[in-house]
Scaffold this active site. Structure first.
Site, PDB file in Angstrom:
ATOM      1  N   GLU A  12      -4.232   9.963   8.534  1.00  0.00           N
ATOM      2  CA  GLU A  12      -2.803   9.773   8.740  1.00  0.00           C
ATOM      3  C   GLU A  12      -2.212  10.772   9.731  1.00  0.00           C
ATOM      4  O   GLU A  12      -1.080  10.599  10.174  1.00  0.00           O
ATOM      5  CB  GLU A  12      -2.062   9.792   7.405  1.00  0.00           C
ATOM      6  CG  GLU A  12      -2.493   8.641   6.500  1.00  0.00           C
ATOM      7  CD  GLU A  12      -1.398   8.177   5.568  1.00  0.00           C
ATOM      8  OE1 GLU A  12      -0.435   8.934   5.350  1.00  0.00           O
ATOM      9  OE2 GLU A  12      -1.521   7.051   5.049  1.00  0.00           O
ATOM     10  N   CYS A  59     -11.284   3.189  -0.533  1.00  0.00           N
ATOM     11  CA  CYS A  59      -9.928   3.521  -0.088  1.00  0.00           C
ATOM     12  C   CYS A  59      -9.745   2.771   1.215  1.00  0.00           C
ATOM     13  O   CYS A  59     -10.626   2.810   2.093  1.00  0.00           O
ATOM     14  CB  CYS A  59      -9.755   5.022   0.129  1.00  0.00           C
ATOM     15  SG  CYS A  59      -8.141   5.462   0.862  1.00  0.00           S
ATOM     16  N   ASP A 118       0.859  -1.185   0.000  1.00  0.00           N
ATOM     17  CA  ASP A 118       0.000   0.000   0.000  1.00  0.00           C
ATOM     18  C   ASP A 118       0.892   1.231   0.000  1.00  0.00           C
ATOM     19  O   ASP A 118       2.058   1.162   0.415  1.00  0.00           O
ATOM     20  CB  ASP A 118      -0.919   0.021   1.224  1.00  0.00           C
ATOM     21  CG  ASP A 118      -1.883   1.201   1.194  1.00  0.00           C
ATOM     22  OD1 ASP A 118      -2.563   1.381   0.174  1.00  0.00           O
ATOM     23  OD2 ASP A 118      -1.955   1.957   2.182  1.00  0.00           O
ATOM     24  N   SER A 119       0.355   2.340  -0.447  1.00  0.00           N
ATOM     25  CA  SER A 119       1.123   3.583  -0.442  1.00  0.00           C
ATOM     26  C   SER A 119       1.391   4.059   0.974  1.00  0.00           C
ATOM     27  O   SER A 119       2.277   4.879   1.201  1.00  0.00           O
ATOM     28  CB  SER A 119       0.382   4.667  -1.223  1.00  0.00           C
ATOM     29  OG  SER A 119      -0.879   4.930  -0.626  1.00  0.00           O
ATOM     30  N   CYS A 144      -4.299  -1.242  -2.227  1.00  0.00           N
ATOM     31  CA  CYS A 144      -4.392   0.210  -2.415  1.00  0.00           C
ATOM     32  C   CYS A 144      -5.254   0.444  -3.642  1.00  0.00           C
ATOM     33  O   CYS A 144      -4.943  -0.062  -4.726  1.00  0.00           O
ATOM     34  CB  CYS A 144      -2.992   0.781  -2.620  1.00  0.00           C
ATOM     35  SG  CYS A 144      -2.936   2.530  -3.102  1.00  0.00           S
ATOM     36  N   ASN A 145      -6.340   1.171  -3.483  1.00  0.00           N
ATOM     37  CA  ASN A 145      -7.235   1.405  -4.608  1.00  0.00           C
ATOM     38  C   ASN A 145      -6.594   2.245  -5.695  1.00  0.00           C
ATOM     39  O   ASN A 145      -6.795   1.997  -6.884  1.00  0.00           O
ATOM     40  CB  ASN A 145      -8.523   2.064  -4.111  1.00  0.00           C
ATOM     41  CG  ASN A 145      -9.464   1.084  -3.462  1.00  0.00           C
ATOM     42  OD1 ASN A 145     -10.254   0.425  -4.119  1.00  0.00           O
ATOM     43  ND2 ASN A 145      -9.371   0.963  -2.150  1.00  0.00           N
ATOM     44  N   HIS A 150      -8.020   3.303   3.716  1.00  0.00           N
ATOM     45  CA  HIS A 150      -7.967   4.134   4.925  1.00  0.00           C
ATOM     46  C   HIS A 150      -9.365   4.337   5.521  1.00  0.00           C
ATOM     47  O   HIS A 150      -9.509   4.489   6.734  1.00  0.00           O
ATOM     48  CB  HIS A 150      -7.416   5.528   4.612  1.00  0.00           C
ATOM     49  CG  HIS A 150      -5.936   5.592   4.430  1.00  0.00           C
ATOM     50  ND1 HIS A 150      -5.296   5.049   3.342  1.00  0.00           N
ATOM     51  CD2 HIS A 150      -4.965   6.164   5.193  1.00  0.00           C
ATOM     52  CE1 HIS A 150      -4.000   5.287   3.443  1.00  0.00           C
ATOM     53  NE2 HIS A 150      -3.770   5.961   4.555  1.00  0.00           N
TER      54      HIS A 150
END
Length: 274
Positions: A160, A194, A12-13, A75-76, A196
Protein backbone atom coordinates in the site's frame (compact mmCIF):
# COMPACT_ATOMS: atom_id res chain seq x y z
CA UNK A 1 -19.87 5.88 -14.05
CA UNK A 2 -22.86 6.10 -11.78
CA UNK A 3 -23.79 3.57 -9.15
CA UNK A 4 -26.42 1.15 -10.42
CA UNK A 5 -29.04 -0.55 -8.34
CA UNK A 6 -28.99 -4.34 -8.30
CA UNK A 7 -25.22 -4.38 -8.66
CA UNK A 8 -22.89 -6.98 -7.18
CA UNK A 9 -21.21 -5.34 -4.21
CA UNK A 10 -17.54 -6.10 -3.65
CA UNK A 11 -15.98 -5.05 -0.36
CA UNK A 12 -12.44 -4.92 0.94
CA UNK A 13 -10.70 -3.08 3.75
CA UNK A 14 -8.51 -1.43 1.13
CA UNK A 15 -7.13 -2.10 -2.33
CA UNK A 16 -6.46 -5.84 -2.31
CA UNK A 17 -10.03 -6.78 -3.17
CA UNK A 18 -9.48 -5.15 -6.55
CA UNK A 19 -7.57 -8.28 -7.58
CA UNK A 20 -10.73 -10.29 -6.86
CA UNK A 21 -12.96 -7.68 -8.51
CA UNK A 22 -10.81 -7.79 -11.64
CA UNK A 23 -11.11 -11.58 -11.93
CA UNK A 24 -14.88 -11.51 -11.34
CA UNK A 25 -15.49 -8.69 -13.81
CA UNK A 26 -13.44 -10.49 -16.46
CA UNK A 27 -15.50 -13.65 -16.02
CA UNK A 28 -18.86 -11.87 -15.63
CA UNK A 29 -18.41 -8.63 -17.62
CA UNK A 30 -22.09 -7.84 -18.20
CA UNK A 31 -23.06 -7.34 -14.56
CA UNK A 32 -23.06 -4.08 -12.61
CA UNK A 33 -20.51 -3.72 -9.81
CA UNK A 34 -20.03 -1.41 -6.85
CA UNK A 35 -16.63 -1.69 -5.19
CA UNK A 36 -16.11 -0.27 -1.71
CA UNK A 37 -12.72 0.08 -0.05
CA UNK A 38 -12.72 1.02 3.64
CA UNK A 39 -9.34 2.69 3.26
CA UNK A 40 -9.90 5.12 6.12
CA UNK A 41 -9.81 2.21 8.58
CA UNK A 42 -7.43 -0.10 6.73
CA UNK A 43 -5.69 -2.43 7.32
CA UNK A 44 -8.01 -4.81 9.17
CA UNK A 45 -5.41 -7.48 9.83
CA UNK A 46 -4.47 -6.50 13.38
CA UNK A 47 -7.94 -5.46 14.59
CA UNK A 48 -9.98 -7.60 17.00
CA UNK A 49 -12.78 -9.89 15.85
CA UNK A 50 -15.41 -7.52 17.23
CA UNK A 51 -13.91 -4.49 15.52
CA UNK A 52 -13.59 -6.22 12.14
CA UNK A 53 -17.14 -7.50 12.45
CA UNK A 54 -18.48 -4.01 13.21
CA UNK A 55 -16.52 -2.34 10.39
CA UNK A 56 -17.49 -5.05 7.90
CA UNK A 57 -21.16 -4.96 8.84
CA UNK A 58 -21.26 -1.19 8.43
CA UNK A 59 -19.80 -1.47 4.95
CA UNK A 60 -22.06 -4.36 3.95
CA UNK A 61 -25.11 -2.40 5.09
CA UNK A 62 -23.89 0.62 3.11
CA UNK A 63 -23.69 -1.55 -0.02
CA UNK A 64 -27.18 -2.89 0.68
CA UNK A 65 -28.41 0.72 0.77
CA UNK A 66 -26.89 1.24 -2.66
CA UNK A 67 -29.18 -1.53 -3.90
CA UNK A 68 -26.78 -4.50 -3.89
CA UNK A 69 -28.66 -7.79 -3.35
CA UNK A 70 -25.34 -9.68 -3.18
CA UNK A 71 -22.08 -8.63 -1.52
CA UNK A 72 -18.72 -10.39 -1.85
CA UNK A 73 -16.26 -9.91 1.01
CA UNK A 74 -13.12 -9.77 -1.12
CA UNK A 75 -11.04 -9.61 2.04
CA UNK A 76 -9.67 -12.62 3.89
CA UNK A 77 -9.64 -10.88 7.27
CA UNK A 78 -13.28 -9.81 6.94
CA UNK A 79 -14.22 -13.27 5.67
CA UNK A 80 -12.43 -14.87 8.62
CA UNK A 81 -13.65 -12.57 11.38
CA UNK A 82 -17.05 -11.27 10.24
CA UNK A 83 -18.70 -13.38 7.53
CA UNK A 84 -20.18 -16.11 9.70
CA UNK A 85 -21.69 -13.65 12.19
CA UNK A 86 -23.21 -11.57 9.38
CA UNK A 87 -24.63 -14.66 7.69
CA UNK A 88 -26.03 -16.22 10.86
CA UNK A 89 -27.05 -13.18 12.93
CA UNK A 90 -27.71 -10.19 10.71
CA UNK A 91 -29.05 -11.49 7.41
CA UNK A 92 -31.88 -13.67 8.84
CA UNK A 93 -33.14 -10.87 11.09
CA UNK A 94 -32.69 -7.76 8.97
CA UNK A 95 -31.88 -8.74 5.39
CA UNK A 96 -33.45 -12.15 4.60
CA UNK A 97 -33.39 -11.51 0.85
CA UNK A 98 -29.76 -10.37 0.69
CA UNK A 99 -26.67 -12.56 0.50
CA UNK A 100 -23.07 -12.10 1.62
CA UNK A 101 -20.29 -14.41 0.44
CA UNK A 102 -16.59 -14.61 1.29
CA UNK A 103 -13.32 -15.77 -0.24
CA UNK A 104 -12.25 -18.47 2.23
CA UNK A 105 -14.76 -21.24 1.57
CA UNK A 106 -14.46 -21.18 -2.25
CA UNK A 107 -10.69 -21.43 -1.89
CA UNK A 108 -10.86 -24.19 0.72
CA UNK A 109 -13.14 -26.24 -1.54
CA UNK A 110 -10.47 -26.64 -4.24
CA UNK A 111 -7.03 -25.96 -2.74
CA UNK A 112 -6.56 -29.54 -1.53
CA UNK A 113 -6.79 -30.84 -5.09
CA UNK A 114 -3.77 -28.77 -6.07
CA UNK A 115 -1.32 -30.43 -3.67
CA UNK A 116 0.32 -33.76 -4.49
CA UNK A 117 2.13 -33.93 -1.15
CA UNK A 118 -1.01 -33.03 0.83
CA UNK A 119 0.97 -30.25 2.50
CA UNK A 120 -0.26 -26.68 1.96
CA UNK A 121 1.19 -23.40 3.14
CA UNK A 122 -1.07 -20.43 3.85
CA UNK A 123 0.29 -16.86 3.85
CA UNK A 124 -2.00 -14.29 5.43
CA UNK A 125 -2.43 -11.35 7.78
CA UNK A 126 -2.17 -11.86 11.52
CA UNK A 127 -5.95 -11.73 11.74
CA UNK A 128 -6.54 -14.41 9.12
CA UNK A 129 -3.87 -16.69 10.57
CA UNK A 130 -5.07 -16.21 14.15
CA UNK A 131 -8.65 -17.06 13.16
CA UNK A 132 -7.50 -20.48 11.87
CA UNK A 133 -10.29 -20.23 9.33
CA UNK A 134 -8.25 -21.92 6.61
CA UNK A 135 -7.21 -24.75 8.91
CA UNK A 136 -10.86 -25.37 9.76
CA UNK A 137 -12.32 -24.99 6.28
CA UNK A 138 -9.67 -26.95 4.39
CA UNK A 139 -9.94 -29.76 6.92
CA UNK A 140 -13.68 -30.00 6.23
CA UNK A 141 -13.08 -30.74 2.54
CA UNK A 142 -9.64 -32.39 2.72
CA UNK A 143 -9.12 -34.03 6.13
CA UNK A 144 -5.92 -35.70 4.91
CA UNK A 145 -4.23 -32.38 4.07
CA UNK A 146 -1.76 -30.73 6.45
CA UNK A 147 -2.02 -26.94 6.56
CA UNK A 148 0.85 -24.71 7.71
CA UNK A 149 0.27 -21.00 8.31
CA UNK A 150 2.54 -17.97 8.26
CA UNK A 151 1.52 -14.39 9.00
CA UNK A 152 3.17 -11.68 6.90
CA UNK A 153 2.49 -8.41 8.74
CA UNK A 154 4.85 -6.30 6.63
CA UNK A 155 3.48 -7.23 3.21
CA UNK A 156 0.31 -5.12 3.15
CA UNK A 157 2.12 -1.93 4.29
CA UNK A 158 4.78 -2.51 1.63
CA UNK A 159 2.17 -2.91 -1.07
CA UNK A 160 0.00 0.00 0.00
CA UNK A 161 3.05 2.27 0.10
CA UNK A 162 4.13 1.18 -3.40
CA UNK A 163 7.27 -0.48 -2.04
CA UNK A 164 6.41 -4.01 -3.19
CA UNK A 165 8.86 -3.84 -6.10
CA UNK A 166 11.69 -2.36 -4.04
CA UNK A 167 14.79 -4.12 -2.74
CA UNK A 168 13.43 -3.59 0.77
CA UNK A 169 10.53 -5.88 -0.06
CA UNK A 170 12.98 -8.68 -0.98
CA UNK A 171 14.01 -9.09 2.65
CA UNK A 172 10.48 -9.48 3.99
CA UNK A 173 9.39 -11.77 1.17
CA UNK A 174 12.27 -14.15 1.82
CA UNK A 175 11.84 -13.87 5.60
CA UNK A 176 8.22 -15.04 5.64
CA UNK A 177 8.66 -17.66 2.91
CA UNK A 178 11.62 -19.14 4.79
CA UNK A 179 9.61 -19.20 8.03
CA UNK A 180 6.74 -20.98 6.28
CA UNK A 181 8.88 -23.58 4.53
CA UNK A 182 10.82 -24.27 7.74
CA UNK A 183 7.57 -25.66 9.16
CA UNK A 184 7.56 -28.46 6.59
CA UNK A 185 9.79 -29.32 3.62
CA UNK A 186 6.82 -31.19 2.11
CA UNK A 187 4.86 -28.03 1.27
CA UNK A 188 4.22 -28.03 -2.48
CA UNK A 189 1.35 -25.52 -2.66
CA UNK A 190 1.30 -22.01 -1.19
CA UNK A 191 -1.91 -20.03 -0.95
CA UNK A 192 -1.82 -16.25 -0.99
CA UNK A 193 -4.57 -15.79 1.62
CA UNK A 194 -4.66 -12.02 1.31
CA UNK A 195 -5.89 -10.29 -1.81
CA UNK A 196 -2.98 -7.83 -1.69
CA UNK A 197 -0.38 -10.55 -2.00
CA UNK A 198 -0.63 -11.29 -5.77
CA UNK A 199 1.33 -8.08 -6.31
CA UNK A 200 4.26 -9.78 -4.57
CA UNK A 201 3.95 -12.97 -6.63
CA UNK A 202 6.97 -12.23 -8.88
CA UNK A 203 9.23 -11.81 -5.84
CA UNK A 204 7.76 -14.87 -4.10
CA UNK A 205 8.38 -17.01 -7.17
CA UNK A 206 12.03 -15.98 -7.09
CA UNK A 207 12.53 -17.59 -3.67
CA UNK A 208 10.46 -20.77 -4.00
CA UNK A 209 11.33 -23.77 -6.14
CA UNK A 210 9.64 -24.49 -9.44
CA UNK A 211 7.99 -27.50 -7.82
CA UNK A 212 5.98 -25.30 -5.46
CA UNK A 213 2.68 -24.02 -6.84
CA UNK A 214 1.68 -20.47 -5.92
CA UNK A 215 -2.08 -19.92 -5.75
CA UNK A 216 -3.93 -16.59 -5.85
CA UNK A 217 -7.65 -16.39 -5.11
CA UNK A 218 -9.11 -14.19 -7.83
CA UNK A 219 -9.80 -16.86 -10.42
CA UNK A 220 -11.04 -19.31 -7.78
CA UNK A 221 -13.53 -16.83 -6.31
CA UNK A 222 -14.71 -15.74 -9.76
CA UNK A 223 -15.38 -19.32 -10.85
CA UNK A 224 -17.16 -20.01 -7.57
CA UNK A 225 -19.41 -16.98 -8.11
CA UNK A 226 -20.37 -18.17 -11.59
CA UNK A 227 -21.39 -21.50 -10.06
CA UNK A 228 -23.25 -19.80 -7.20
CA UNK A 229 -25.35 -17.66 -9.55
CA UNK A 230 -26.20 -20.71 -11.65
CA UNK A 231 -27.43 -22.51 -8.52
CA UNK A 232 -29.29 -19.50 -7.09
CA UNK A 233 -31.55 -17.98 -9.77
CA UNK A 234 -33.46 -16.14 -7.05
CA UNK A 235 -30.35 -13.98 -6.56
CA UNK A 236 -29.12 -13.97 -10.15
CA UNK A 237 -32.49 -12.70 -11.40
CA UNK A 238 -32.16 -9.64 -9.15
CA UNK A 239 -28.89 -8.52 -10.72
CA UNK A 240 -28.84 -5.86 -13.42
CA UNK A 241 -26.63 -6.22 -16.50
CA UNK A 242 -25.63 -2.81 -17.74
CA UNK A 243 -21.87 -3.42 -17.46
CA UNK A 244 -21.53 -0.49 -15.04
CA UNK A 245 -18.65 -0.30 -12.56
CA UNK A 246 -18.54 2.21 -9.72
CA UNK A 247 -15.82 2.56 -7.09
CA UNK A 248 -16.09 4.11 -3.63
CA UNK A 249 -13.64 4.63 -0.80
CA UNK A 250 -13.99 5.78 2.79
CA UNK A 251 -10.59 7.40 2.43
CA UNK A 252 -9.01 9.97 0.13
CA UNK A 253 -10.25 9.47 -3.43
CA UNK A 254 -7.06 10.73 -5.08
CA UNK A 255 -4.92 8.33 -3.06
CA UNK A 256 -7.36 5.52 -3.84
CA UNK A 257 -7.25 6.27 -7.57
CA UNK A 258 -3.45 6.27 -7.62
CA UNK A 259 -3.11 2.97 -5.73
CA UNK A 260 -6.04 1.28 -7.48
CA UNK A 261 -4.38 1.68 -10.85
CA UNK A 262 -1.53 -0.53 -9.60
CA UNK A 263 -3.97 -3.33 -8.73
CA UNK A 264 -6.20 -3.04 -11.80
CA UNK A 265 -3.70 -2.00 -14.43
CA UNK A 266 -6.04 0.81 -15.51
CA UNK A 267 -7.12 4.20 -14.23
CA UNK A 268 -10.41 4.87 -12.43
CA UNK A 269 -12.24 7.66 -10.67
CA UNK A 270 -13.49 6.67 -7.23
CA UNK A 271 -16.21 8.48 -5.29
CA UNK A 272 -16.23 9.26 -1.57
CA UNK A 273 -18.33 6.99 0.61
CA UNK A 274 -21.10 9.07 2.18
Amino acid sequence: MNAQKNAIGIFDSGFGGLTVFKAIAEKLPDYNYIYLGDNARSPYGDHSFDTVYQYTLECVEWLFKQGCPLVILACNTASAKALRSIQQLDLPKKYPNRRVLGVIRPTAEVIGEMSKSKSIGVLGTRGTVKSESYLIEINKFFPDVEVYQQSCPMWVPLIENDEHESEGADYFVKKYIDELLEQSPAIDTILLACTHYPLLAPKIEEVISEQVKLVAQGEIVASSLVDYLARHPEIENLLARDAQQTFYTSGDTQIFNAHASVFLGTTLEAKPMR
